[in-house]
Motif scaffolding. Structure first.
Motif, PDB file in Angstrom:
ATOM      1  N   TYR B 111       0.787  -1.233   0.000  1.00 23.05           N
ATOM      2  CA  TYR B 111       0.000   0.000   0.000  1.00 23.05           C
ATOM      3  C   TYR B 111       0.826   1.293   0.000  1.00 23.05           C
ATOM      4  CZ  TYR B 111      -3.826  -3.192   0.987  1.00 23.05           C
ATOM      5  OH  TYR B 111      -4.713  -4.221   0.917  1.00 23.05           O
ATOM      6  N   GLY B 112       2.113   1.217   0.175  1.00 25.16           N
ATOM      7  CA  GLY B 112       2.971   2.396   0.055  1.00 25.16           C
ATOM      8  C   GLY B 112       2.879   3.374   1.209  1.00 25.16           C
ATOM      9  N   GLY B 113       3.258   4.628   0.927  1.00 25.57           N
ATOM     10  CA  GLY B 113       3.377   5.641   1.982  1.00 25.57           C
ATOM     11  C   GLY B 113       2.059   6.271   2.377  1.00 25.57           C
ATOM     12  N   TRP B 114       2.170   7.257   3.242  1.00 26.55           N
ATOM     13  CA  TRP B 114       1.002   7.938   3.821  1.00 26.55           C
ATOM     14  C   TRP B 114       0.034   8.453   2.746  1.00 26.55           C
ATOM     15  CZ3 TRP B 114      -0.741   9.876   8.710  1.00 26.55           C
ATOM     16  CH2 TRP B 114      -1.664  10.914   8.626  1.00 26.55           C
ATOM     17  N   ASP B 115       0.551   9.261   1.826  1.00 31.55           N
ATOM     18  CA  ASP B 115      -0.304   9.856   0.797  1.00 31.55           C
ATOM     19  C   ASP B 115      -0.926   8.800  -0.110  1.00 31.55           C
ATOM     20  OD1 ASP B 115       0.037  12.356   1.707  1.00 31.55           O
ATOM     21  OD2 ASP B 115       0.974  13.178  -0.085  1.00 31.55           O
ATOM     22  N   ALA B 116      -0.165   7.734  -0.359  1.00 38.19           N
ATOM     23  CA  ALA B 116      -0.686   6.672  -1.227  1.00 38.19           C
ATOM     24  C   ALA B 116      -1.961   6.081  -0.631  1.00 38.19           C
ATOM     25  CB  ALA B 116       0.367   5.590  -1.411  1.00 38.19           C
ATOM     26  N   ILE B 117      -1.957   5.845   0.676  1.00 44.67           N
ATOM     27  CA  ILE B 117      -3.134   5.246   1.326  1.00 44.67           C
ATOM     28  C   ILE B 117      -4.205   6.303   1.555  1.00 44.67           C
ATOM     29  CG2 ILE B 117      -3.962   3.976   3.350  1.00 44.67           C
ATOM     30  CD1 ILE B 117      -1.117   2.930   3.697  1.00 44.67           C
ATOM     31  N   ALA B 118      -3.773   7.460   2.100  1.00 45.18           N
ATOM     32  CA  ALA B 118      -4.741   8.491   2.497  1.00 45.18           C
ATOM     33  C   ALA B 118      -5.444   9.135   1.308  1.00 45.18           C
ATOM     34  CB  ALA B 118      -4.039   9.560   3.318  1.00 45.18           C
ATOM     35  N   ILE B 119      -4.771   9.165   0.160  1.00 47.14           N
ATOM     36  CA  ILE B 119      -5.362   9.858  -0.992  1.00 47.14           C
ATOM     37  C   ILE B 119      -5.661   8.878  -2.133  1.00 47.14           C
ATOM     38  CG2 ILE B 119      -5.058  11.709  -2.689  1.00 47.14           C
ATOM     39  CD1 ILE B 119      -3.049  12.992  -0.703  1.00 47.14           C
ATOM     40  N   TRP B 120      -4.614   8.381  -2.741  1.00 50.08           N
ATOM     41  CA  TRP B 120      -4.784   7.707  -4.046  1.00 50.08           C
ATOM     42  C   TRP B 120      -5.488   6.372  -3.928  1.00 50.08           C
ATOM     43  CZ3 TRP B 120      -4.235  11.588  -6.959  1.00 50.08           C
ATOM     44  CH2 TRP B 120      -3.313  12.578  -6.643  1.00 50.08           C
ATOM     45  N   GLU B 121      -5.047   5.542  -2.984  1.00 49.36           N
ATOM     46  CA  GLU B 121      -5.668   4.215  -2.873  1.00 49.36           C
ATOM     47  C   GLU B 121      -7.063   4.315  -2.262  1.00 49.36           C
ATOM     48  OE1 GLU B 121      -2.518   2.196  -0.844  1.00 49.36           O
ATOM     49  OE2 GLU B 121      -1.288   2.226  -2.639  1.00 49.36           O
ATOM     50  N   LEU B 122      -7.240   5.285  -1.365  1.00 47.67           N
ATOM     51  CA  LEU B 122      -8.578   5.494  -0.802  1.00 47.67           C
ATOM     52  C   LEU B 122      -9.550   5.898  -1.915  1.00 47.67           C
ATOM     53  CD1 LEU B 122     -10.181   5.695   1.955  1.00 47.67           C
ATOM     54  CD2 LEU B 122      -9.817   8.136   1.767  1.00 47.67           C
ATOM     55  N   HIS B 123      -9.134   6.822  -2.762  1.00 41.62           N
ATOM     56  CA  HIS B 123      -9.974   7.231  -3.901  1.00 41.62           C
ATOM     57  C   HIS B 123     -10.242   6.028  -4.812  1.00 41.62           C
ATOM     58  CE1 HIS B 123      -8.760  11.786  -3.677  1.00 41.62           C
ATOM     59  NE2 HIS B 123      -9.196  11.309  -2.543  1.00 41.62           N
ATOM     60  N   GLY B 124      -9.173   5.252  -5.046  1.00 42.10           N
ATOM     61  CA  GLY B 124      -9.317   4.070  -5.895  1.00 42.10           C
ATOM     62  C   GLY B 124     -10.310   3.086  -5.313  1.00 42.10           C
ATOM     63  N   LYS B 125     -10.267   2.907  -3.990  1.00 43.10           N
ATOM     64  CA  LYS B 125     -11.190   1.960  -3.354  1.00 43.10           C
ATOM     65  C   LYS B 125     -12.635   2.433  -3.506  1.00 43.10           C
ATOM     66  CE  LYS B 125     -12.158  -0.668   0.782  1.00 43.10           C
ATOM     67  NZ  LYS B 125     -11.974  -0.883   2.216  1.00 43.10           N
ATOM     68  N   TYR B 126     -12.852   3.727  -3.291  1.00 46.77           N
ATOM     69  CA  TYR B 126     -14.210   4.265  -3.462  1.00 46.77           C
ATOM     70  C   TYR B 126     -14.699   4.072  -4.891  1.00 46.77           C
ATOM     71  CZ  TYR B 126     -14.971   6.377   1.092  1.00 46.77           C
ATOM     72  OH  TYR B 126     -15.207   6.555   2.421  1.00 46.77           O
ATOM     73  N   LEU B 127     -13.790   4.236  -5.838  1.00 45.75           N
ATOM     74  CA  LEU B 127     -14.195   4.145  -7.248  1.00 45.75           C
ATOM     75  C   LEU B 127     -14.519   2.716  -7.688  1.00 45.75           C
ATOM     76  CD1 LEU B 127     -11.705   6.736  -8.736  1.00 45.75           C
ATOM     77  CD2 LEU B 127     -14.181   6.962  -8.687  1.00 45.75           C
ATOM     78  N   THR B 128     -14.266   1.748  -6.820  1.00 43.69           N
ATOM     79  CA  THR B 128     -14.671   0.371  -7.146  1.00 43.69           C
ATOM     80  C   THR B 128     -16.106   0.103  -6.662  1.00 43.69           C
ATOM     81  OG1 THR B 128     -13.789  -0.464  -5.058  1.00 43.69           O
ATOM     82  CG2 THR B 128     -12.330  -0.565  -6.956  1.00 43.69           C
ATOM     83  N   LEU B 129     -16.645   1.022  -5.868  1.00 43.03           N
ATOM     84  CA  LEU B 129     -17.962   0.795  -5.256  1.00 43.03           C
ATOM     85  C   LEU B 129     -19.042   1.471  -6.095  1.00 43.03           C
ATOM     86  CD1 LEU B 129     -16.646   1.654  -1.715  1.00 43.03           C
ATOM     87  CD2 LEU B 129     -17.077  -0.635  -2.560  1.00 43.03           C
ATOM     88  N   GLU B 130     -19.858   0.653  -6.730  1.00 40.59           N
ATOM     89  CA  GLU B 130     -20.791   1.195  -7.724  1.00 40.59           C
ATOM     90  C   GLU B 130     -21.769   2.224  -7.162  1.00 40.59           C
ATOM     91  OE1 GLU B 130     -22.259  -2.427  -9.293  1.00 40.59           O
ATOM     92  OE2 GLU B 130     -20.399  -2.752 -10.387  1.00 40.59           O
ATOM     93  N   ASN B 131     -22.251   1.967  -5.950  1.00 42.75           N
ATOM     94  CA  ASN B 131     -23.290   2.857  -5.419  1.00 42.75           C
ATOM     95  C   ASN B 131     -22.763   3.907  -4.443  1.00 42.75           C
ATOM     96  OD1 ASN B 131     -25.344   1.476  -6.833  1.00 42.75           O
ATOM     97  ND2 ASN B 131     -25.217  -0.156  -5.306  1.00 42.75           N
ATOM     98  N   GLN B 132     -21.539   3.706  -3.973  1.00 37.74           N
ATOM     99  CA  GLN B 132     -21.056   4.601  -2.913  1.00 37.74           C
ATOM    100  C   GLN B 132     -19.829   5.409  -3.300  1.00 37.74           C
ATOM    101  OE1 GLN B 132     -21.141   1.013  -0.846  1.00 37.74           O
ATOM    102  NE2 GLN B 132     -22.209   1.830   0.929  1.00 37.74           N
TER     103      GLN B 132
END
Lengths: 136, 436
Positions: B111-132
């Motif tokens: 998952y990498g560093g702070w920004d990777a989790i707090a920003i990019w991967e978090l955004h990526g995770k949300y974008l996998t959720l069709e309704n949310q």
């Protein structure tokens, strides 16, 4: 065989061995990085049971956490998404999940319970992380 | 599903790399990849907004990849003959890759560093959720910077969606490809022997830079931005009048920088200004450049308009901005921060700048250096008006900001070192392409 040919053969063998050992070491390093779980994986596993409550609770109070170990908060926020963690004290139903002693994490003490859907209270699930060095 | 996705991307990249008409096949493949990934990311986003099932998206990219490969097959008037591939020529590069692989994966972690989790991967995770997925723009998410563009999160999202899990391997592999891309540009960027030798030297520079490897392995979007800037500048230096589609490609690649990170806007504006005023491109060429840039420009404008979130920097511009602007102390702090980071982490830059002072770079290189310097000035202006504590802001971001420009500066030095054979390059380039 001339001396030149022997030297060429030896250099090819040594070069080949170096190349193969480099490839093998690459595989070892890649395998290690893929298999080594860190604190983020740990917290994702710990918080996985909470996901099923997302239809009831959209926000979780993490205010204790945010003051002492922000990394833990960020990991939890990623692990729990789409449940939005609220650090601004906006939760009405009382804390669903409190992480205590946030400088460290050792074990998840989980007590199962049920959610009163009428009052949105009495959660019955409490996670406590204690005593283990969380990050390094 | 991941199999279909990977095969579609692979077919598209191979097909597009044969449609493009410049440089080495490895370089063309890189450009094809950096074209395919954001475009497929945009398609994924459109399907998400329209609430269409994920397999519709997969079907679309499969059809697109078949179309691209058909186009490439039509264009392909020669068969790739393996006998003509000189593997000995690639041996130094393969050895280098094997060594830098170890350095990269040694520093890499889930998952990498702070920004990777707090920003990019978090955004990526949300974008996998069709309704949310819309919750991604929630104000309740701390440190998430919901106004950041979605280039990298969308790529993570469609890979995660096809895997049906949020695997840490995806951001790791994506950043590994970017990491490798830097070395490919330096090594295969010049086709002459002399050029490859100097390229190899710069690959060694890059591979021995612990700070560079640390940032790329942290899986932040800064490396992607750094890479798009490098690709834009490389194409700008290599482009010639015969390569008609390369001007459109230059527009697409340079505009993709602002779809990666907000800092990319500064790059795009300065770079476009340089192209319009100083590049010597004809009107038709400039028109093609902007035709390439327009689609992503529209996407960014729509994104910024429809997502009512203000950036923390732009929203802070107010009455005290002028006072901050005139404060000598702030200039001093910024200057100290810059010198400190250059001395401690970017010693190669000091060497390069010193070298450039004693050489006579070509006019195009001077233009690129001016672009890079202007971007750096733009970043400094942001520091001047930042609402955050200035020292904290500098300490947390200056390393990544320099990282965004660092490979491009190395590329300029690489070109300057071999400027003597620049004139021969285009002839060698066209000859070598036939030999691939």
């Amino acid at each position: 065989m001339t001396k030149d040919k022997i030297l060429r053969f030896v250099s090819k063998v040594l070069g080949g061995m170096f190349f193969i050992s480099l490839v093998c070491y690459n595989l070892v390093v890649i395998h290690k990085v893929i298999c080594t779980e860190n604190d983020v994986d740990e917290i994702i596993k710990l918080l996985k049971p909470v996901e099923k409550y997302d239809s009831v609770y959209k926000k979780i109070n993490f205010e204790n956490l945010v003051t002492s170990k922000p990394e833990l908060f960020v990991y939890a926020q990623f692990a729990l998404a789409p449940i939005v963690l609220n650090t601004k004290g906006g939760i009405e139903s009382g804390p669903l999940l409190i992480l205590q002693d946030c400088d460290s994490i050792s074990k998840c003490v989980k007590s199962q319970g049920s959610i009163d859907e009428n009052t949105n209270k009495s959660i019955g699930i409490k996670y406590e992380f204690r005593s283990k060095q969380f990050l390094k | 599903m991941i199999f279909i996705l990977c095969v579609s991307i692979l077919i598209s990249v191979v097909g597009l790399s044969h449609v493009l008409s410049f440089g080495h096949i490895c370089i063309r493949s890189l450009y094809a990849l950096m074209l395919v990934l954001p475009v497929y990311g945009l398609f994924y986003f459109i399907f998400l907004v329209l609430k269409l099932p994920f397999y519709y998206f997969l079907s679309l990219i499969l059809i697109l990849s078949i179309l691209i490969s058909w186009l490439a097959f039509k264009k392909l008037d020669r068969r790739i003959q393996m006998k003509e591939w000189n593997f000995k020529r690639y041996l130094p590069f393969i050895l280098l890759v094997l060594i830098v692989n170890i350095l990269f994966f040694d520093k890499c972690y889930h998952y990498g560093g702070w920004d990777a989790i707090a920003i990019w991967e978090l955004h990526g995770k949300y974008l996998t959720l069709e309704n949310q997925w819309i919750l991604l723009f929630s104000d309740d998410l701390d440190w998430s910077h919901p106004d950041y563009p979605l280039y990298y999160p969308l790529i993570l999202a469609f890979f995660w969606k096809s895997l049906n899990e949020w695997s840490p391997i995806v951001p790791m592999l994506y950043n590994y490809v970017i990491f490798l891309g830097f070395f490919i540009v330096f090594y295969f960027g010049r086709l002459s022997f002399h050029g490859q030798l100097i390229g190899l030297l710069f690959c060694i520079f890059l591979g021995s830079d612990v700070n560079f490897i640390s940032i790329v392995s942290s899986q932040l979007a800064d490396s992607t931005l750094s890479f798009t800037i490098l690709l834009s500048i490389y194409l700008f230096l290599e482009i010639n009048d015969n390569q008609t589609n390369a001007f459109i490609l230059l527009g697409i690649i340079s505009s993709s920088s602002f779809w990666v990170k907000n800092e990319g806007v500064v790059f795009f504006l300065v770079f476009s200004l340089a192209i319009v005023i100083f590049s010597g491109f004809t009107k038709a060429q400039k028109f093609k450049y902007f035709i390439g840039a327009i689609p992503l420009l529209i996407v960014l404008i729509l994104f910024k308009i429809s997502i009512p979130i203000s950036n923390d920097i732009t929203s802070s511009v107010g009455t005290d901005s002028f006072a901050k602007f005139m404060s000598f102390d702030r200039y001093l702090i910024i200057f100290k921060g810059l010198i400190n980071i250059l001395v401690t982490k970017y010693f190669y830059i000091i060497l390069i700048v010193t070298m450039l002072f004693f050489t006579k770079p070509k006019s195009q290189i001077i233009l690129v250096l001016a672009v890079l310097a202007s971007i750096l000035v733009g970043y400094r202006v942001v520091y001047l008006i930042t609402p955050n504590d200035l020292e904290w802001h500098i300490n947390t971001s200056i390393n990544r900001l320099i990282h965004q420009l660092y490979p491009s500066l190395l590329l300029c030095a690489c070109y300057t070192l071999q400027s003597s054979d620049l004139s021969q390059f285009k002839i060698i380039s066209s000859n070598s392409k036939d030999n691939e």
